[in-house]
Design an enzyme around this catalytic site. Sequence first.
Site, PDB file in Angstrom:
ATOM      1  N   ASN A   1      40.182 -20.907 -32.870  1.00 13.53           N
ATOM      2  CA  ASN A   1      39.302 -21.617 -31.728  1.00 13.53           C
ATOM      3  C   ASN A   1      40.220 -22.021 -30.571  1.00 13.53           C
ATOM      4  O   ASN A   1      40.947 -22.774 -30.594  1.00 13.53           O
ATOM      5  CB  ASN A   1      38.828 -22.840 -32.301  1.00 13.53           C
ATOM      6  CG  ASN A   1      38.060 -23.778 -31.359  1.00 13.53           C
ATOM      7  OD1 ASN A   1      37.900 -23.638 -30.284  1.00 13.53           O
ATOM      8  ND2 ASN A   1      37.799 -25.275 -32.024  1.00 13.53           N
ATOM      9  N   LYS A  41      39.614 -23.235 -27.906  1.00  8.07           N
ATOM     10  CA  LYS A  41      39.014 -24.333 -27.316  1.00  8.07           C
ATOM     11  C   LYS A  41      38.972 -24.132 -25.705  1.00  8.07           C
ATOM     12  O   LYS A  41      38.722 -23.085 -25.427  1.00  8.07           O
ATOM     13  CB  LYS A  41      39.924 -25.461 -27.573  1.00  8.07           C
ATOM     14  CG  LYS A  41      39.720 -25.770 -29.022  1.00  8.07           C
ATOM     15  CD  LYS A  41      40.100 -27.199 -29.264  1.00  8.07           C
ATOM     16  CE  LYS A  41      40.294 -27.188 -31.000  1.00  8.07           C
ATOM     17  NZ  LYS A  41      40.876 -28.520 -31.387  1.00  8.07           N
ATOM     18  N   HIS A  97      31.481 -28.873 -33.856  1.00  4.74           N
ATOM     19  CA  HIS A  97      32.826 -29.366 -33.985  1.00  4.74           C
ATOM     20  C   HIS A  97      32.987 -30.778 -33.825  1.00  4.74           C
ATOM     21  O   HIS A  97      32.328 -31.331 -32.916  1.00  4.74           O
ATOM     22  CB  HIS A  97      33.697 -28.466 -32.859  1.00  4.74           C
ATOM     23  CG  HIS A  97      35.407 -28.626 -33.148  1.00  4.74           C
ATOM     24  ND1 HIS A  97      35.884 -29.684 -32.592  1.00  4.74           N
ATOM     25  CD2 HIS A  97      36.101 -27.694 -33.585  1.00  4.74           C
ATOM     26  CE1 HIS A  97      36.941 -29.564 -32.900  1.00  4.74           C
ATOM     27  NE2 HIS A  97      37.316 -28.383 -33.415  1.00  4.74           N
ATOM     28  N   GLU A 111      34.983 -32.234 -31.984  1.00  4.77           N
ATOM     29  CA  GLU A 111      35.139 -32.585 -30.745  1.00  4.77           C
ATOM     30  C   GLU A 111      33.918 -32.744 -29.785  1.00  4.77           C
ATOM     31  O   GLU A 111      33.577 -33.556 -28.792  1.00  4.77           O
ATOM     32  CB  GLU A 111      36.051 -31.651 -30.074  1.00  4.77           C
ATOM     33  CG  GLU A 111      37.509 -32.095 -30.242  1.00  4.77           C
ATOM     34  CD  GLU A 111      38.401 -30.934 -30.278  1.00  4.77           C
ATOM     35  OE1 GLU A 111      38.130 -29.802 -29.566  1.00  4.77           O
ATOM     36  OE2 GLU A 111      39.563 -30.657 -30.782  1.00  4.77           O
ATOM     37  N   GLU A 115      37.133 -29.826 -41.482  1.00  2.78           N
ATOM     38  CA  GLU A 115      38.028 -30.314 -40.617  1.00  2.78           C
ATOM     39  C   GLU A 115      38.324 -31.779 -40.626  1.00  2.78           C
ATOM     40  O   GLU A 115      37.524 -32.468 -39.820  1.00  2.78           O
ATOM     41  CB  GLU A 115      37.796 -29.681 -39.158  1.00  2.78           C
ATOM     42  CG  GLU A 115      37.651 -28.305 -39.225  1.00  2.78           C
ATOM     43  CD  GLU A 115      37.920 -27.804 -37.752  1.00  2.78           C
ATOM     44  OE1 GLU A 115      38.924 -26.825 -37.674  1.00  2.78           O
ATOM     45  OE2 GLU A 115      37.213 -28.181 -36.847  1.00  2.78           O
ATOM     46  N   GLY A 120      44.944 -31.314 -34.283  1.00  2.54           N
ATOM     47  CA  GLY A 120      45.585 -31.502 -33.141  1.00  2.54           C
ATOM     48  C   GLY A 120      46.556 -32.703 -33.272  1.00  2.54           C
ATOM     49  O   GLY A 120      47.281 -32.931 -32.437  1.00  2.54           O
ATOM     50  N   SER A 129      45.527 -28.880 -37.986  1.00  2.00           N
ATOM     51  CA  SER A 129      46.819 -28.391 -37.800  1.00  2.00           C
ATOM     52  C   SER A 129      47.446 -27.282 -38.865  1.00  2.00           C
ATOM     53  O   SER A 129      48.441 -27.410 -39.375  1.00  2.00           O
ATOM     54  CB  SER A 129      47.616 -29.747 -38.182  1.00  2.00           C
ATOM     55  OG  SER A 129      47.279 -30.812 -36.917  1.00  2.00           O
TER      56      SER A 129
HETATM   57  P1  PGA Z   1      44.188 -27.706 -34.574  1.00  2.00           P
HETATM   58  O1  PGA Z   1      42.453 -27.598 -34.486  1.00  2.00           O
HETATM   59  O2  PGA Z   1      44.555 -26.546 -35.428  1.00  2.00           O
HETATM   60  O3  PGA Z   1      44.538 -27.661 -33.111  1.00  2.00           O
HETATM   61  O4  PGA Z   1      44.511 -28.853 -35.217  1.00  2.00           O
HETATM   62  C1  PGA Z   1      41.589 -27.180 -35.286  1.00  2.00           C
HETATM   63  C2  PGA Z   1      40.147 -27.096 -34.679  1.00  2.00           C
HETATM   64  O5  PGA Z   1      39.850 -28.150 -34.085  1.00  2.00           O
HETATM   65  O6  PGA Z   1      39.384 -26.359 -35.182  1.00  2.00           O
END
Ligand code: PGA
Length: 252
Positions: A10, A12, A96, A98, A168, A174, A213
Amino acid sequence: MKRIPLVIANWKMHGQIEWMQHYIHEFVKASGTPGQSEIVLCPPFVYLQQLKVLLRETEVGLGAQNLHDSEQGAFTGEVSAPMLKELGCSYVVVGHSERRRLFGETDAAVAAKFAAARLYSLVPILCVGENEAERAAGITERVVQRQLDAVLQSCGIDVFAGAVIAYEPVWAIGTGVTATPAQAQAVHGFIRNYIASLSPSSASSMRVLYGGSVRASNVAELAQEPDVDGALVGGASLVAKEFLAICAGFNK
Ligand code: PGA
């Protein structure tokens, strides 16, 4: 049932055309023998077409990060499932954290997007997970079940056959803090058992990915857990070699 591991990048809101060309070059050069995992890249919408061309000679699949639940209409700035399908996407991320947190997507909105994806034969990657306060309050399973129920109630159980769910935990996204393998397995097991209580065959065919992460350095221990069928990778997927190492972590 043997499930093929699925590893999804992803990106983003990252990337540029030149960066992407370089990334795919690195990725193809370093991938050598084909691994056992299915690999999918989800760039920003505007790069889907370009990425499709770059991936032409590879086995790597294409996915989008979001969609609108309508087929077409006066929805400025939005993108529909048939548009994604036409561009060659097989997958689309739905709900997601976010999107839920920063763009106000409710459980019901996520369920509508899930249904739209299914209608156009895109595989939705349904993201679920608790935030830090919810984990501290001991209500992780309740939160995840609520997120699953929203889809179950509007789409039924059959849509989970062959589906992809990404667990998640919001506190791990992140942040550099990964769920421990035991924490991940506990929630993955809960998700699979919950779906199995409604449809054992759907539960055994669906893949439950872990996201939050994931790095080359922690993938091996996560991949050992019986209900971790792959990963949804954000930050670490922006470096081709690191992402490849994560994919390789699922080669058993
Ligand atoms: P990250 O994000 O690997 O940067 O923690 C995962 C995600 O948001 O799908």
